[in-house]
Design an enzyme around this catalytic site. Structure first.
Site, PDB file in Angstrom:
ATOM      1  N   GLY A  37     -30.890 -12.178  46.435  1.00  0.00           N
ATOM      2  CA  GLY A  37     -31.844 -13.270  46.392  1.00  0.00           C
ATOM      3  C   GLY A  37     -31.965 -13.830  44.998  1.00  0.00           C
ATOM      4  O   GLY A  37     -31.256 -13.408  44.081  1.00  0.00           O
ATOM      5  N   GLU A  53     -28.054 -17.947  47.665  1.00  0.00           N
ATOM      6  CA  GLU A  53     -28.045 -16.757  46.805  1.00  0.00           C
ATOM      7  C   GLU A  53     -27.185 -15.637  47.398  1.00  0.00           C
ATOM      8  O   GLU A  53     -26.425 -14.988  46.679  1.00  0.00           O
ATOM      9  CB  GLU A  53     -29.479 -16.263  46.561  1.00  0.00           C
ATOM     10  CG  GLU A  53     -30.275 -17.139  45.622  1.00  0.00           C
ATOM     11  CD  GLU A  53     -29.861 -17.010  44.160  1.00  0.00           C
ATOM     12  OE1 GLU A  53     -29.102 -16.089  43.809  1.00  0.00           O
ATOM     13  OE2 GLU A  53     -30.312 -17.853  43.372  1.00  0.00           O
ATOM     14  N   GLU A  57     -23.971 -14.280  45.417  1.00  0.00           N
ATOM     15  CA  GLU A  57     -24.011 -12.908  44.907  1.00  0.00           C
ATOM     16  C   GLU A  57     -23.063 -11.969  45.627  1.00  0.00           C
ATOM     17  O   GLU A  57     -22.658 -10.955  45.056  1.00  0.00           O
ATOM     18  CB  GLU A  57     -25.441 -12.355  44.995  1.00  0.00           C
ATOM     19  CG  GLU A  57     -26.396 -13.046  44.044  1.00  0.00           C
ATOM     20  CD  GLU A  57     -27.820 -12.527  44.136  1.00  0.00           C
ATOM     21  OE1 GLU A  57     -28.127 -11.717  45.030  1.00  0.00           O
ATOM     22  OE2 GLU A  57     -28.639 -12.953  43.295  1.00  0.00           O
ATOM     23  N   SER A  73     -44.460 -10.183  41.910  1.00  0.00           N
ATOM     24  CA  SER A  73     -44.125  -9.307  40.802  1.00  0.00           C
ATOM     25  C   SER A  73     -44.585  -9.983  39.523  1.00  0.00           C
ATOM     26  O   SER A  73     -44.200 -11.124  39.246  1.00  0.00           O
ATOM     27  CB  SER A  73     -42.608  -9.067  40.752  1.00  0.00           C
ATOM     28  OG  SER A  73     -42.260  -8.377  39.572  1.00  0.00           O
ATOM     29  N   GLU A 102     -22.490  -5.045  41.859  1.00  0.00           N
ATOM     30  CA  GLU A 102     -21.867  -4.490  43.058  1.00  0.00           C
ATOM     31  C   GLU A 102     -22.568  -5.085  44.271  1.00  0.00           C
ATOM     32  O   GLU A 102     -23.722  -5.499  44.188  1.00  0.00           O
ATOM     33  CB  GLU A 102     -22.015  -2.968  43.127  1.00  0.00           C
ATOM     34  CG  GLU A 102     -21.294  -2.199  42.046  1.00  0.00           C
ATOM     35  CD  GLU A 102     -21.526  -0.699  42.198  1.00  0.00           C
ATOM     36  OE1 GLU A 102     -21.045  -0.132  43.204  1.00  0.00           O
ATOM     37  OE2 GLU A 102     -22.189  -0.118  41.324  1.00  0.00           O
TER      38      GLU A 102
END
Length: 133
Positions: A37, A53, A57, A73, A102
């Site tokens: 994300g 995203e 990714e 957060s 990864e």
């Protein structure tokens, strides 16, 4: 003056009984496992941002199913408002790309053990309980 909160999105992507995780290349939680994300760009919907995203990714194509929850957060890295969605895999094999060291599919049990943040574990559990197919 502090920066305004940033809106971000995360996808819990399922391929059968496995969930997609990335190992983060950047703060916050650099080097830790999480769901793919990132930040929502101007003009994007939350779904569009999440799918972009995931593709950037991991190389995975997915379809968004349902909203899991909204989390926040607040750290030295900023204030993030994160909308997490359940999604399902449409194609591709995980390969680390933009912002990921990864990328791989894991069993739910392994994913819960690997992720660094309690809210991410909550999102994984909630997604597992309500996911489609």
């Amino acid at each position: 003056m502090k920066d305004l909160p940033r809106i971000s999105v995360g996808l819990v992507v399922w391929r059968e009984d496995e969930v997609l995780l990335i190992r983060r290349a950047n703060p916050p939680f650099q080097g830790c496992w999480s769901i793919p994300g990132g930040k929502v760009e101007f003009g994007e919907t939350l779904h569009q941002a999440g799918l972009r995203e995931v593709l950037e990714e991991t190389g995975i194509r997915a379809q968004v199913d349902t909203l899991i929850d909204v989390f926040e957060s607040i750290t030295e890295h900023g204030h993030y408002v994160m909308a997490d969605f359940s999604a399902h895999w449409l194609g591709g094999e995980p390969e680390a790309g933009d912002d990921a060291l990864e990328a791989a599919f894991f069993s739910l049990e392994d994913a819960l053990r690997l992720v660094a943040w309690d809210d991410t574990r909550t999102a994984l559990r909630q997604s597992a309980q309500t996911r489609i197919g």
